[in-house]
Design a protein around this motif. Structure first.
Motif, PDB file in Angstrom:
ATOM      1  N   MET A  18      73.669  87.472  24.369  1.00 28.32           N
ATOM      2  CA  MET A  18      72.922  88.727  24.284  1.00 28.32           C
ATOM      3  C   MET A  18      72.467  88.992  22.848  1.00 28.32           C
ATOM      4  O   MET A  18      71.375  89.522  22.617  1.00 28.32           O
ATOM      5  CB  MET A  18      73.782  89.878  24.801  1.00 28.32           C
ATOM      6  N   TYR A  19      73.320  88.633  21.890  1.00 26.71           N
ATOM      7  CA  TYR A  19      72.979  88.797  20.471  1.00 26.71           C
ATOM      8  C   TYR A  19      71.708  88.012  20.145  1.00 26.71           C
ATOM      9  O   TYR A  19      70.811  88.504  19.456  1.00 26.71           O
ATOM     10  CB  TYR A  19      74.149  88.297  19.631  1.00 26.71           C
ATOM     11  N   TYR A  20      71.640  86.774  20.647  1.00 27.28           N
ATOM     12  CA  TYR A  20      70.453  85.951  20.416  1.00 27.28           C
ATOM     13  C   TYR A  20      69.291  86.396  21.292  1.00 27.28           C
ATOM     14  O   TYR A  20      68.132  86.441  20.840  1.00 27.28           O
ATOM     15  CB  TYR A  20      70.768  84.480  20.693  1.00 27.28           C
ATOM     16  N   LEU A  25      63.004  89.556  22.722  1.00 24.57           N
ATOM     17  CA  LEU A  25      62.432  90.668  23.478  1.00 24.57           C
ATOM     18  C   LEU A  25      61.309  91.383  22.743  1.00 24.57           C
ATOM     19  O   LEU A  25      60.972  92.525  23.079  1.00 24.57           O
ATOM     20  CB  LEU A  25      63.537  91.675  23.835  1.00 24.57           C
ATOM     21  N   ALA A  26      60.733  90.751  21.746  1.00 22.03           N
ATOM     22  CA  ALA A  26      59.581  91.349  21.056  1.00 22.03           C
ATOM     23  C   ALA A  26      58.452  91.575  22.074  1.00 22.03           C
ATOM     24  O   ALA A  26      58.290  90.771  23.015  1.00 22.03           O
ATOM     25  CB  ALA A  26      59.125  90.422  19.935  1.00 22.03           C
ATOM     26  N   PRO A  27      57.698  92.677  21.926  1.00 21.45           N
ATOM     27  CA  PRO A  27      57.652  93.603  20.790  1.00 21.45           C
ATOM     28  C   PRO A  27      58.608  94.795  20.891  1.00 21.45           C
ATOM     29  O   PRO A  27      58.430  95.772  20.165  1.00 21.45           O
ATOM     30  CB  PRO A  27      56.201  94.084  20.835  1.00 21.45           C
ATOM     31  N   LEU A  28      59.606  94.749  21.752  1.00 25.40           N
ATOM     32  CA  LEU A  28      60.580  95.834  21.800  1.00 25.40           C
ATOM     33  C   LEU A  28      61.356  95.878  20.489  1.00 25.40           C
ATOM     34  O   LEU A  28      61.745  94.839  19.954  1.00 25.40           O
ATOM     35  CB  LEU A  28      61.553  95.639  22.963  1.00 25.40           C
ATOM     36  N   ASP A  29      61.619  97.084  19.983  1.00 25.47           N
ATOM     37  CA  ASP A  29      62.437  97.202  18.780  1.00 25.47           C
ATOM     38  C   ASP A  29      63.891  97.439  19.159  1.00 25.47           C
ATOM     39  O   ASP A  29      64.240  97.498  20.354  1.00 25.47           O
ATOM     40  CB  ASP A  29      61.918  98.312  17.863  1.00 25.47           C
ATOM     41  N   GLY A  30      64.770  97.576  18.160  1.00 30.01           N
ATOM     42  CA  GLY A  30      66.195  97.710  18.426  1.00 30.01           C
ATOM     43  C   GLY A  30      66.538  98.923  19.266  1.00 30.01           C
ATOM     44  O   GLY A  30      67.414  98.869  20.137  1.00 30.01           O
ATOM     45  N   GLU A  31      65.839 100.050  19.027  1.00 29.28           N
ATOM     46  CA  GLU A  31      66.116 101.268  19.775  1.00 29.28           C
ATOM     47  C   GLU A  31      65.732 101.104  21.244  1.00 29.28           C
ATOM     48  O   GLU A  31      66.462 101.537  22.147  1.00 29.28           O
ATOM     49  CB  GLU A  31      65.350 102.451  19.168  1.00 29.28           C
ATOM     50  N   GLN A  32      64.590 100.474  21.507  1.00 27.93           N
ATOM     51  CA  GLN A  32      64.162 100.273  22.891  1.00 27.93           C
ATOM     52  C   GLN A  32      65.097  99.324  23.629  1.00 27.93           C
ATOM     53  O   GLN A  32      65.430  99.548  24.802  1.00 27.93           O
ATOM     54  CB  GLN A  32      62.727  99.738  22.901  1.00 27.93           C
ATOM     55  N   PHE A  89      74.478  96.514  17.261  1.00 29.25           N
ATOM     56  CA  PHE A  89      74.650  95.160  17.793  1.00 29.25           C
ATOM     57  C   PHE A  89      73.305  94.577  18.220  1.00 29.25           C
ATOM     58  O   PHE A  89      73.061  93.373  18.074  1.00 29.25           O
ATOM     59  CB  PHE A  89      75.620  95.198  18.973  1.00 29.25           C
ATOM     60  N   LEU A  90      72.433  95.425  18.772  1.00 32.93           N
ATOM     61  CA  LEU A  90      71.130  94.958  19.250  1.00 32.93           C
ATOM     62  C   LEU A  90      70.049  95.050  18.173  1.00 32.93           C
ATOM     63  O   LEU A  90      69.062  94.310  18.211  1.00 32.93           O
ATOM     64  CB  LEU A  90      70.713  95.783  20.469  1.00 32.93           C
ATOM     65  N   TRP A  91      70.232  95.942  17.222  1.00 34.07           N
ATOM     66  CA  TRP A  91      69.248  96.120  16.153  1.00 34.07           C
ATOM     67  C   TRP A  91      69.338  95.008  15.106  1.00 34.07           C
ATOM     68  O   TRP A  91      68.314  94.536  14.594  1.00 34.07           O
ATOM     69  CB  TRP A  91      69.487  97.480  15.495  1.00 34.07           C
ATOM     70  N   ALA A  92      70.556  94.570  14.797  1.00 37.22           N
ATOM     71  CA  ALA A  92      70.778  93.631  13.699  1.00 37.22           C
ATOM     72  C   ALA A  92      70.005  92.322  13.836  1.00 37.22           C
ATOM     73  O   ALA A  92      69.365  91.884  12.864  1.00 37.22           O
ATOM     74  CB  ALA A  92      72.276  93.358  13.545  1.00 37.22           C
ATOM     75  N   PRO A  93      70.025  91.643  15.005  1.00 37.23           N
ATOM     76  CA  PRO A  93      69.298  90.363  15.084  1.00 37.23           C
ATOM     77  C   PRO A  93      67.793  90.505  14.884  1.00 37.23           C
ATOM     78  O   PRO A  93      67.134  89.542  14.499  1.00 37.23           O
ATOM     79  CB  PRO A  93      69.616  89.883  16.513  1.00 37.23           C
ATOM     80  N   LEU A  94      67.253  91.698  15.128  1.00 38.03           N
ATOM     81  CA  LEU A  94      65.814  91.906  15.000  1.00 38.03           C
ATOM     82  C   LEU A  94      65.393  92.233  13.576  1.00 38.03           C
ATOM     83  O   LEU A  94      64.201  92.233  13.263  1.00 38.03           O
ATOM     84  CB  LEU A  94      65.366  93.055  15.923  1.00 38.03           C
ATOM     85  N   HIS A  95      66.367  92.519  12.710  1.00 38.44           N
ATOM     86  CA  HIS A  95      66.038  92.964  11.362  1.00 38.44           C
ATOM     87  C   HIS A  95      66.748  92.140  10.276  1.00 38.44           C
ATOM     88  O   HIS A  95      66.947  92.619   9.155  1.00 38.44           O
ATOM     89  CB  HIS A  95      66.392  94.449  11.194  1.00 38.44           C
ATOM     90  N   VAL A 205      51.653  94.146  26.319  1.00 40.11           N
ATOM     91  CA  VAL A 205      51.550  93.071  25.329  1.00 40.11           C
ATOM     92  C   VAL A 205      52.275  91.818  25.810  1.00 40.11           C
ATOM     93  O   VAL A 205      51.807  90.684  25.636  1.00 40.11           O
ATOM     94  CB  VAL A 205      52.129  93.534  23.976  1.00 40.11           C
ATOM     95  N   SER A 206      53.455  92.021  26.438  1.00 40.38           N
ATOM     96  CA  SER A 206      54.274  90.876  26.867  1.00 40.38           C
ATOM     97  C   SER A 206      54.741  91.095  28.309  1.00 40.38           C
ATOM     98  O   SER A 206      55.822  91.650  28.545  1.00 40.38           O
ATOM     99  CB  SER A 206      55.489  90.714  25.943  1.00 40.38           C
ATOM    100  N   PRO A 207      53.964  90.653  29.308  1.00 32.64           N
ATOM    101  CA  PRO A 207      54.341  90.829  30.716  1.00 32.64           C
ATOM    102  C   PRO A 207      55.668  90.165  31.074  1.00 32.64           C
ATOM    103  O   PRO A 207      56.312  90.545  32.063  1.00 32.64           O
ATOM    104  CB  PRO A 207      53.182  90.175  31.472  1.00 32.64           C
ATOM    105  N   ALA A 208      56.114  89.178  30.271  1.00 30.31           N
ATOM    106  CA  ALA A 208      57.394  88.510  30.552  1.00 30.31           C
ATOM    107  C   ALA A 208      58.563  89.484  30.496  1.00 30.31           C
ATOM    108  O   ALA A 208      59.632  89.217  31.061  1.00 30.31           O
ATOM    109  CB  ALA A 208      57.617  87.372  29.557  1.00 30.31           C
ATOM    110  N   LEU A 209      58.371  90.635  29.827  1.00 28.09           N
ATOM    111  CA  LEU A 209      59.442  91.635  29.734  1.00 28.09           C
ATOM    112  C   LEU A 209      59.809  92.198  31.099  1.00 28.09           C
ATOM    113  O   LEU A 209      60.893  92.759  31.261  1.00 28.09           O
ATOM    114  CB  LEU A 209      59.025  92.771  28.788  1.00 28.09           C
ATOM    115  N   TYR A 210      58.927  92.076  32.079  1.00 28.51           N
ATOM    116  CA  TYR A 210      59.235  92.562  33.423  1.00 28.51           C
ATOM    117  C   TYR A 210      60.481  91.881  33.995  1.00 28.51           C
ATOM    118  O   TYR A 210      61.223  92.486  34.767  1.00 28.51           O
ATOM    119  CB  TYR A 210      58.045  92.350  34.359  1.00 28.51           C
ATOM    120  N   TRP A 211      60.700  90.606  33.637  1.00 31.85           N
ATOM    121  CA  TRP A 211      61.917  89.938  34.092  1.00 31.85           C
ATOM    122  C   TRP A 211      62.946  89.808  32.969  1.00 31.85           C
ATOM    123  O   TRP A 211      64.150  89.724  33.234  1.00 31.85           O
ATOM    124  CB  TRP A 211      61.600  88.555  34.663  1.00 31.85           C
ATOM    125  N   GLN A 212      62.497  89.842  31.708  1.00 32.32           N
ATOM    126  CA  GLN A 212      63.443  89.723  30.605  1.00 32.32           C
ATOM    127  C   GLN A 212      64.324  90.964  30.471  1.00 32.32           C
ATOM    128  O   GLN A 212      65.520  90.853  30.165  1.00 32.32           O
ATOM    129  CB  GLN A 212      62.694  89.489  29.286  1.00 32.32           C
TER     130      GLN A 212
END
Length: 293
Positions: A18-20, A25-32, A89-95, A205-212
């Motif tokens: 999950m950390y990786y 999950l871009a363009p989602l940010d850590g808060e989303q 935990f989710l914000w750190a890998p993105l930043h 922007v990223s339709p793959a998020l529907y399953w991700q």
């Protein structure tokens, strides 16, 4: 025993995944990402508690909170403390902070040992004292090199002990308490997930998020359930030792994401890793001693 060990390792691996996975999950940010994870985890946890007969703990926790009005402030406090940790935990890998947060998880067992000594009067063994000394050496190097330990490291290393101490003090350290804390996060999680049209824009922007995004919920819930089941099947000391698998995996993930340990930082990381090994040795010795008895 073997089943419990397997479930604990699977939980640690899933948390590492999950950390990786967060970084994909871009363009989602850590808060989303935090919002979606919380929204999707609560239903899975509810189903697990219904089937495992743990649902009564929710009623017991709510009854405890309603006995005195001031107790109604306690659950929002612990919910906020936990929410910050889940977000970080989710914000750190993105930043680019994955390595700093993993260091916090390595320090966590040591700060828990110190909290037990200061708050609950626990006595420290020789190996525990050596572990604390090694950790202080590592932290001292960080202070010398950069003038301080990063805020993300401190939030993990100091925030979790406060959270666990409060839950232990008030007797809400059970699944009922956890469910109440996560449920209190739902309004904030919904705002992060859907606020300002962020979710719809990201999906365009990223339709793959529907399953991700649903997969994120599955990974999170599976990790949580495996963790809970392992805690019930294993002796507490062995369960504690196996928890050290997770920060090792978080370091690996951080390196995979392109972060690196500079030459000056090795004197921070090596003593802290040595401290963890000393705690593992202490726990193993304690476990073997109990088996002989």
């Amino acid at each position: 025993m073997i089943k419990g060990i397997g479930l604990s390792v699977i939980a640690s691996v899933l948390f590492g995944v999950m950390y990786y996975y967060t970084s994909t999950l871009a363009p989602l940010d850590g808060e989303q990402v935090f919002g979606w994870r919380t929204l999707l985890t609560v239903p899975f946890l509810t189903l697990f508690m219904l089937f495992s007969a743990d649902w009564r703990k929710v009623g017991e926790t709510l009854a405890w909170a309603c006995q005195r009005p001031r107790r109604l402030l306690f659950l929002p406090l612990t919910s906020a403390l936990l929410g910050v940790q889940l977000w970080l935990f989710l914000w750190a890998p993105l930043h680019g902070k994955a390595l700093e947060v993993s260091l916090g998880y390595f320090l966590l067992p040591l700060t828990m040992v110190l909290a037990g000594r200061v708050i609950f009067g626990d006595r420290l063994s020789l190996l525990q004292k050596l572990a604390v000394a090694c950790a202080l050496l590592g932290v001292g190097n960080a202070l010398y090199q950069v003038g301080g330990v990063s805020w993300s490291t401190l939030v993990v290393a100091l925030g979790y002990p406060v959270y666990f101490i409060l839950r232990r003090r008030f007797g809400t350290d059970n699944l009922g308490g956890l469910w109440c804390e996560l449920t209190l996060m739902l309004p904030v999680a919904a705002w992060f997930a859907f606020g300002d049209g962020g979710a719809s824009a990201a999906l365009r922007v990223s339709p793959a998020l529907y399953w991700q995004i649903p997969l994120l919920g599955v990974i999170s819930a599976a990790a949580l359930v495996c963790y809970i089941l392992a805690s019930r099947l294993l002796p507490f000391s062995l369960f504690g030792l196996l928890s050290y698998v997770e920060p090792v995996l978080l370091v690996i993930v951080a390196l995979l994401l392109g972060e690196s340990i500079s030459r000056s930082e090795w004197l921070t990381y090596l003593p802290i890793w040595l401290a963890v090994l000393l705690l593992v040795a202490e726990g193993t010795r304690h476990l073997l001693r109990r088996r002989r008895i």
